[in-house]
Design an enzyme around this catalytic site. Sequence first.
Site, PDB file in Angstrom:
ATOM      1  N   SER A 129       0.775  -1.129   0.155  1.00 33.05           N
ATOM      2  CA  SER A 129       0.057   0.030  -0.137  1.00 33.05           C
ATOM      3  C   SER A 129       0.844   1.193   0.077  1.00 33.05           C
ATOM      4  O   SER A 129       2.036   1.281   0.533  1.00 33.05           O
ATOM      5  CB  SER A 129      -0.914  -0.040   1.071  1.00 33.05           C
ATOM      6  N   TYR A 161      -1.393   1.198  10.072  1.00 27.13           N
ATOM      7  CA  TYR A 161      -1.368   0.586   8.905  1.00 27.13           C
ATOM      8  C   TYR A 161      -0.255   0.525   8.318  1.00 27.13           C
ATOM      9  O   TYR A 161       0.280  -0.275   7.335  1.00 27.13           O
ATOM     10  CB  TYR A 161      -2.719   0.999   8.079  1.00 27.13           C
TER      11      TYR A 161
END
Length: 182
Positions: A64, A77
């Site tokens: 990501s 995250y």
Amino acid sequence: MPSFYADLNFRSRTSGQTVQNHYRGPRVQNRSSATPRLRRQAGRRQLPALREAGPGSAIVNISSGAALTAPPLLAHYGAAEAALNAYGKALATELAPAGIRVTTVVPGTVLTPGADAIRQDIADARGASLAETTADVVAANPLGRPGDPCDVAEAAAHLASDRAQRVTGVTLTVDGGQLPGT
């Protein structure tokens, strides 16, 4: 789909969605979902099959953009995704002698339901609407458009294909030039 991807068969899981790609063949395994620990365990379970398939096998991790710059409220995250990037590099070195390639794709902004949920959280924290936050993200992209899941799938398919047989241990950012260091 171009014929040079005809021998690929892989699954990609990102943003909470699983997409079965239309490439067919025995050579590719991909990232599992959830935490880096679960990814590592799933990857280890795949190693016997990859070793049996022999040289030319590939693992393509899907990470990501948060690994490079985590938005507010998503530092945890971003740290987990950065760990996946580092794990991919280390695993590439470990598996190279067996002829197994490991690469990582880092998507930038891609419009998916999972990414919409993240942008909604950011919008809520800013007191803005999802549409305003999405428009801001798109406007900040040098190509002037958000990514499409197919953009990420094409990059992964290339890295998994024989056309990338000398490519291992790399992280490819697919972001339209938006993320830092890309």
